[in-house]
Design a protein around this motif. Structure first.
Motif, short mmCIF file in Angstrom:
data_model
loop_
_atom_site.label_atom_id
_atom_site.label_comp_id
_atom_site.label_asym_id
_atom_site.label_seq_id
_atom_site.Cartn_x
_atom_site.Cartn_y
_atom_site.Cartn_z
N GLN A 1 0.81 -1.21 0.00
CA GLN A 1 0.00 0.00 0.00
C GLN A 1 0.85 1.27 0.00
O GLN A 1 0.40 2.31 -0.48
CB GLN A 1 -0.95 -0.02 1.19
N ALA A 2 2.06 1.20 0.54
CA ALA A 2 2.96 2.35 0.45
C ALA A 2 3.25 2.67 -1.03
O ALA A 2 3.23 3.84 -1.45
CB ALA A 2 4.25 2.08 1.21
N LEU A 3 3.49 1.64 -1.82
CA LEU A 3 3.69 1.82 -3.26
C LEU A 3 2.44 2.37 -3.92
O LEU A 3 2.47 3.32 -4.71
CB LEU A 3 4.08 0.49 -3.91
N SER A 4 1.31 1.74 -3.60
CA SER A 4 0.04 2.10 -4.23
C SER A 4 -0.33 3.55 -3.94
O SER A 4 -0.77 4.28 -4.84
CB SER A 4 -1.06 1.16 -3.73
N GLU A 5 -0.16 4.00 -2.70
CA GLU A 5 -0.55 5.36 -2.35
C GLU A 5 0.39 6.39 -2.97
O GLU A 5 -0.05 7.49 -3.34
CB GLU A 5 -0.58 5.50 -0.83
N PHE A 6 1.66 6.04 -3.11
CA PHE A 6 2.58 6.94 -3.81
C PHE A 6 2.12 7.14 -5.25
O PHE A 6 2.03 8.28 -5.75
CB PHE A 6 4.00 6.36 -3.79
N GLY A 7 1.80 6.05 -5.95
CA GLY A 7 1.35 6.16 -7.33
C GLY A 7 0.04 6.91 -7.45
O GLY A 7 -0.16 7.73 -8.35
N PHE A 8 -0.89 6.65 -6.51
CA PHE A 8 -2.20 7.30 -6.55
C PHE A 8 -2.05 8.81 -6.44
O PHE A 8 -2.66 9.57 -7.21
CB PHE A 8 -3.07 6.76 -5.41
N HIS A 9 -1.24 9.29 -5.50
CA HIS A 9 -1.10 10.73 -5.31
C HIS A 9 -0.27 11.37 -6.42
O HIS A 9 -0.48 12.56 -6.73
CB HIS A 9 -0.50 11.02 -3.94
N SER A 10 0.63 10.62 -7.02
CA SER A 10 1.34 11.14 -8.20
C SER A 10 0.35 11.40 -9.33
O SER A 10 0.42 12.43 -10.02
CB SER A 10 2.40 10.14 -8.66
N ALA A 11 -0.57 10.46 -9.55
CA ALA A 11 -1.58 10.63 -10.59
C ALA A 11 -2.59 11.71 -10.22
O ALA A 11 -3.05 12.47 -11.08
CB ALA A 11 -2.30 9.30 -10.85
N SER B 1 0.25 9.47 5.02
CA SER B 1 0.84 10.81 4.99
C SER B 1 2.10 10.85 4.13
O SER B 1 2.30 11.78 3.33
CB SER B 1 1.16 11.28 6.41
N MET B 2 2.95 9.84 4.27
CA MET B 2 4.17 9.79 3.48
C MET B 2 3.86 9.60 2.00
O MET B 2 4.50 10.21 1.13
CB MET B 2 5.09 8.67 3.99
N GLY B 3 2.87 8.76 1.69
CA GLY B 3 2.48 8.56 0.30
C GLY B 3 1.95 9.84 -0.32
O GLY B 3 2.27 10.16 -1.47
N GLN B 4 1.16 10.59 0.45
CA GLN B 4 0.63 11.85 -0.06
C GLN B 4 1.74 12.87 -0.29
O GLN B 4 1.78 13.54 -1.33
CB GLN B 4 -0.42 12.40 0.90
N LEU B 5 2.65 12.98 0.69
CA LEU B 5 3.74 13.94 0.55
C LEU B 5 4.64 13.60 -0.64
O LEU B 5 4.92 14.44 -1.50
CB LEU B 5 4.58 13.96 1.83
#
Length: 418
Positions: free
Chosen positions: A26-36, A156-160
């Motif tokens: 999910q750390a990977l997934s949330e990073f990609g989601f917020h990038s998009a 929070s880290m994924g969003q940032l």
């Protein structure tokens, strides 16, 4: 009569294979989601130049989450939760790949992006309750507060990281953020395949209509006093902070704070949230559920009015970071209490209810803040928000229900759904 063998201690989170796999995926997934997510309005503006079209696409994500919210909880309680999480990851990966192909071919349209945004929003509405409802099956009760806090830190880290990287990726190529999103969701899907989630018993009584089951979940949340009060606390916190945040932005603009410093303010809020999530397990152990919840109310009540005295975006950013230290502790206390007190067959509807209520509060907060900033001078609007926070802090402190939150059921199990 022979003594029963001692029960082995639960596996700590650092050696809990299944939780670590879920967290990492999910750390990977949330990073990609917020990038998009940050690239969506940039792509719409680049292709159409229309701010209205950009708002339509971004609004679709929030609207899909709201519409799918309550039915999502029912589906999570009714069907296999791991299968639902896998389906959400696959749907997001496929929709992102379709957008990459369309942008690459020069055939992307606003309605295609609206469809992708709807998939993103509906998938988020399904995945969050499925993951939250699965946590008590993956970790021991005593490790649940830490698991909840670590999930908050991950978000929070994924969003940032995703928000900071998405703009750069878009500059490399318009399709690149969505390609990264597709890759991260695909990797998360593969990782999730190896998570061993205990099989649940099928709910008794058969499946009823979605609407009826969703209402049954809402009624249960409302009847359970401790659950109801913690939901109200979460809604009030989201409402007041969202209003306060917008008033501060308006006040900063009126005082001539440069836009770069306003960006620093927002970034410091995220930094404080990450640090707060990392220390939340320690604060939760020291303060308890009641102390953790009222601490965030009083932090807002005491620190928010200080903003009136500040003209520097950097100083306001430091204040934002201090304020953001406490909400993860309150979130840890609220989610832990709710998950432990809710029967497994209702945990999906519990989480979807909380997400829906907090989402509505987060949407109403800026409207409230904007109305206050329009009707009153900035200083007075901010002080009025602060007064509301102080009143909420007093009520939370005096609440007899909140004082009982740290008391566990004698059996160590949640109450039944009856």
């Amino acid at each position: 009569m022979t003594a029963a063998p001692p029960v082995p201690p639960p596996v700590p989170l650092s050696r809990n294979r299944d939780y670590r796999l879920l967290w990492g995926g999910q750390a990977l997934s949330e990073f990609g989601f917020h990038s998009a997510l940050i690239a969506f309005p940039l792509l719409v503006l680049a292709l159409t130049g229309s701010g209205a079209a950009s708002g339509l696409v971004m609004g679709t994500i929030a609207a899909a989450q709201m519409v799918a919210g309550l039915p999502a909880g029912v589906l999570v309680d009714r069907y296999d939760r791991k299968a639902i999480m896998l389906g959400c990851e696959a749907a997001q990966a496929v929709s992102a790949i379709s957008l990459v192909a369309a942008v690459w071919a020069g055939a992307a349209t606003v309605w295609h992006m609206v469809a992708v945004a709807a998939v993103f929003g509906a998938s988020a509405a399904l995945f969050e309750p499925a993951e939250s409802a699965s946590l008590p099956a993956l970790v021991a009760d005593e490790h649940l507060p830490t698991a909840v806090a670590m999930n908050t830190a991950r978000a929070s880290m994924g969003q940032l990281a995703g928000t900071a990287t998405g703009g750069f990726l878009f500059a490399v190529g318009r399709f690149v953020p969505f390609l990264v999103d597709a890759v991260t969701h695909t990797l998360s899907f593969v990782v999730l395949l190896f998570v061993r989630l205990p099989r649940r018993e099928r709910p008794t009584g058969g499946a009823g209509p979605l609407g009826r089951e969703a209402l049954a979940g809402l009624r249960w949340v409302w009847r359970e006093r401790r659950i109801r009060v913690t939901v109200v606390c979460a809604v009030v916190l989201n409402l007041f902070f969202s209003a306060y945040y917008l008033v501060v932005i308006v006040l900063a603009e009126s005082r001539g704070v440069p836009s770069g410093e306003v960006g620093v303010m927002a970034a410091m809020l995220g930094v404080g949230g990450v640090l707060g999530a990392l220390v939340a397990p320690v604060l939760h152990r020291r303060l308890g559920a009641y102390g953790g919840i009222i601490a965030v109310f009083w932090a807002l009540a005491v620190l928010a009015p200080v903003t009136v005295l500040m003209d520097s975006g950097y100083l306001i950013g430091v204040l934002f970071a201090l304020i953001a230290l406490f909400p993860p502790t309150a979130n840890t206390a609220i989610m832990t209490e709710q998950l432990l007190r809710t029967p497994d067959e209702l945990r999906g509807r519990l989480t979807s209810t909380l997400v829906l209520a907090c989402g509505a509060a987060s949407a109403a907060g800026p409207a409230l803040g904007g109305s206050l900033a329009q009707a009153l001078p900035g200083d007075r609007a901010l002080l009025l928000c602060s007064a509301g926070m102080a009143a909420a802090a007093v009520l939370a402190t005096l609440s007899p229900t909140l004082r009982t939150l740290s008391r566990r059921h004698e059996s160590g199990r949640p109450a039944t759904a009856g």
